[in-house]
Design a protein around this motif. Structure first.
Motif, PDB file in Angstrom:
ATOM      1  N   ASP A 148      34.263  39.863  51.617  1.00 48.57           N
ATOM      2  CA  ASP A 148      33.871  39.968  50.364  1.00 48.57           C
ATOM      3  C   ASP A 148      35.337  39.792  49.309  1.00 48.57           C
ATOM      4  OD1 ASP A 148      31.270  39.713  49.888  1.00 48.57           O
ATOM      5  OD2 ASP A 148      30.922  41.378  51.089  1.00 48.57           O
ATOM      6  N   ASP A 152      33.372  34.286  47.669  1.00 51.75           N
ATOM      7  CA  ASP A 152      32.147  34.880  46.853  1.00 51.75           C
ATOM      8  C   ASP A 152      30.956  35.082  47.322  1.00 51.75           C
ATOM      9  OD1 ASP A 152      30.134  32.729  46.509  1.00 51.75           O
ATOM     10  OD2 ASP A 152      31.922  31.525  46.745  1.00 51.75           O
ATOM     11  N   SER A 153      30.418  36.200  46.577  1.00 50.74           N
ATOM     12  CA  SER A 153      29.130  36.702  47.432  1.00 50.74           C
ATOM     13  C   SER A 153      27.937  35.777  47.967  1.00 50.74           C
ATOM     14  CB  SER A 153      28.596  37.745  46.385  1.00 50.74           C
ATOM     15  OG  SER A 153      27.456  38.364  46.784  1.00 50.74           O
ATOM     16  N   ARG A 307      42.319  38.353  45.863  1.00 48.05           N
ATOM     17  CA  ARG A 307      40.851  38.673  46.014  1.00 48.05           C
ATOM     18  C   ARG A 307      39.918  38.096  45.041  1.00 48.05           C
ATOM     19  NH1 ARG A 307      43.752  42.553  44.055  1.00 48.05           N
ATOM     20  NH2 ARG A 307      42.853  44.283  42.591  1.00 48.05           N
ATOM     21  N   ASP A 309      37.107  39.336  43.855  1.00 47.09           N
ATOM     22  CA  ASP A 309      36.342  40.555  43.297  1.00 47.09           C
ATOM     23  C   ASP A 309      37.198  41.364  42.813  1.00 47.09           C
ATOM     24  OD1 ASP A 309      34.786  42.619  42.398  1.00 47.09           O
ATOM     25  OD2 ASP A 309      33.154  42.069  43.821  1.00 47.09           O
ATOM     26  N   THR A 310      37.847  41.456  41.580  1.00 50.73           N
ATOM     27  CA  THR A 310      38.724  42.708  41.297  1.00 50.73           C
ATOM     28  C   THR A 310      38.319  43.989  40.921  1.00 50.73           C
ATOM     29  OG1 THR A 310      38.636  41.843  39.035  1.00 50.73           O
ATOM     30  CG2 THR A 310      40.777  40.895  40.665  1.00 50.73           C
ATOM     31  N   PHE A 311      36.809  44.099  41.087  1.00 47.34           N
ATOM     32  CA  PHE A 311      36.486  45.561  41.212  1.00 47.34           C
ATOM     33  C   PHE A 311      37.090  46.365  42.289  1.00 47.34           C
ATOM     34  CE2 PHE A 311      33.664  49.111  41.587  1.00 47.34           C
ATOM     35  CZ  PHE A 311      33.241  49.576  40.325  1.00 47.34           C
ATOM     36  N   PHE A 312      37.381  45.743  43.439  1.00 53.29           N
ATOM     37  CA  PHE A 312      38.284  46.376  44.281  1.00 53.29           C
ATOM     38  C   PHE A 312      39.355  46.568  44.058  1.00 53.29           C
ATOM     39  CE2 PHE A 312      34.509  43.955  46.792  1.00 53.29           C
ATOM     40  CZ  PHE A 312      33.797  45.175  47.139  1.00 53.29           C
ATOM     41  N   ASP A 313      39.831  47.710  43.761  1.00 51.27           N
ATOM     42  CA  ASP A 313      41.213  48.231  43.242  1.00 51.27           C
ATOM     43  C   ASP A 313      42.146  48.405  44.488  1.00 51.27           C
ATOM     44  OD1 ASP A 313      40.485  50.465  43.789  1.00 51.27           O
ATOM     45  OD2 ASP A 313      40.263  51.218  41.952  1.00 51.27           O
ATOM     46  N   TYR A 316      41.353  51.230  46.805  1.00 53.15           N
ATOM     47  CA  TYR A 316      40.417  50.970  47.474  1.00 53.15           C
ATOM     48  C   TYR A 316      40.973  50.357  48.686  1.00 53.15           C
ATOM     49  CZ  TYR A 316      36.394  49.516  50.060  1.00 53.15           C
ATOM     50  OH  TYR A 316      35.579  49.389  51.169  1.00 53.15           O
TER      51      TYR A 316
END
Ligand code: ATP
Ligand code: MG
Length: 389
Positions: A148, A152-153, A307, A309-313, A316
């Protein structure tokens, strides 16, 4: 025309029909199948300028015959894995000239100028500086791209669905991740290992840890795996003065825990080390787990800024990599154990004049890697566990 099982004499016509071979009067074919599962043929022209390999999955296990049926869909999984790896690490797999889903046959690069890594190691060769680093990079690139973080999801969900491989996953769930810890007709071992085999079956802590790894294998859809990344699935050699490392046979590929691929490689490296120790010819064995992990981590971290999805910092990422490390150790332990008291054993040990001392060391290390995986926080701690054996 339907699925037809190819024999040596069918290969020239087959390759011609499929557009892989223009002149069927100039082709020499030999069968080189040495695995358990499938048939492999090599075809070459007289002057050697043209050659290909053909791998076909039969509707059964090759060495057992029709009494052990097995879906040839495993060839689809192999073709799909090559397709994904080709996008991110094309130099680390054979080039695929074509896949024929009707006949479950893959036409690919002839790698007969290279050697299977296990064969070389068993003969006493060193790994050299490249092999394990290339393996670590391959696992990083494939797993990042199909996780992920790299996809993309919605595309990921489609990949997971397309890569479901119930029959081959079940083999791993049984043969690797449960049978060695219970009474099972598949299991066998050297008579002088009976005490350890019984001890492992009675070890409830070990069993619970293996149950944890087994459940993770069943449920953790982190990334597309090779699924069977042992030293018999790697060829190495040199072409025009440049080292070449090629991973092949990804028929067990599915979307699972990344640590399973690293762990299988580590287990095979550690068993190879025990062989070398027993024969008094250790070379660079002790470096291989570290080299592959460092290359994996370096490559995964290098890809992280890309990446999707940058919610994953970044914090993480550290946590994620730590988990992959720990899980890899656990899977390495299960692979070592199953290769000594389970169904399919390794020539690394079986061809030793006395396989017992090396097998005992390896079995005890395997258990350590499983039950103490959370305490072994880096390659140095693993070294200590190996040396103490
Ligand atoms: N592209 C290739 N070029 C040259 N030789 C090859 C190639 N692919 C496979 N081989 C040879 O055929 C053997 C069997 O190949 P492979 O491991 O892919 O088959 P398998 O039936 O899936 O094996 P296993 O039972 O171990 O899973 C290899 O060990 C190698 O010697
Ligand atoms: Mg195979």
């Amino acid at each position: 025309m339907g699925y037809r099982i190819l024999e040596t004499d069918d290969i020239p016509g087959y390759l011609h029909e499929r557009g892989h071979w223009p002149d069927v009067t100039d082709i020499h074919v030999r069968e080189v199948s040495d695995g358990n599962m499938n048939r492999v043929f090599l075809a070459s022209s007289t002057d050697g300028t043209r050659s290909v390999a053909v791998k076909q999955a039969l509707p059964w296990v090759r060495v057992a015959g029709p009494s052990w049926p097995m879906s040839p869909d495993r060839a689809d999984a192999e073709a799909r894995a090559y397709d994904q790896i080709a996008r991110v690490a094309p130099d680390k797999i054979p080039s695929v000239h074509g896949y024929d889903p009707e006949n479950y046959a893959l036409v690919m690069e002839d790698m007969s100028d290279l050697e299977v890594l296990r064969t070389l190691l068993n003969e006493g060769a060193a790994y050299g500086p490249d092999t394990s680093a290339r393996i670590g990079e391959l696992v990083a690139r494939l797993s990042f791209a199909t996780s992920d973080f790299g996809m993309d999801s919605a595309s990921r969900k489609a990949l997971i669905a397309a890569s479901v491989s119930p029959e081959l996953c079940k083999i791993t769930e049984d043969v690797v991740l449960s049978e060695p810890y219970i009474e099972h007709e598949h299991n066998h071992w050297h008579q002088d290992l009976t005490d350890l085999a019984s001890e492992f079956r009675a070890d409830t802590r070990l069993r619970t840890e293996v149950a944890d790894l087994r459940h993770l294998f069943m449920t953790s859809a982190q990334a597309l795996l090779h699924g069977d990344l042992h030293t018999g699935s790697i060829m190495v050699g040199e072409r025009e003065g440049t080292p070449v490392v090629r991973v092949f046979d990804p028929e067990f590929s599915f979307v699972g825990p990344i640590g399973f691929d690293l762990g299988l490689y580590w287990a095979n490296a550690l068993v190879s080390e025990e062989r070398a120790r027993a024969l008094g010819r250790l070379t660079d064995h002790a470096d291989q787990l570290r080299l592959s992990w460092e290359a994996f981590e370096r490559e995964f971290r290098a890809l992280w800024p890309t990446r999707v999805d940058t919610f994953f910092d970044d914090a993480y990422l550290d946590r994620f990599l730590r988990r992959v490390w720990t899980e890899s150790l656990g899977y390495a332990g299960t692979e070592i154990i199953r290769r000594i008291i389970g169904f399919a054993h390794l020539t690394d040990l079986t061809t030793l004049p006395d396989p017992v001392p090396a097998s005992r060391r390896a079995l005890l290390l395997g258990r350590e890697l499983i039950v103490r995986r959370a305490e072994l926080t880096g390659p140095q701690e693993v070294r200590v566990a190996v040396e103490q054996g």
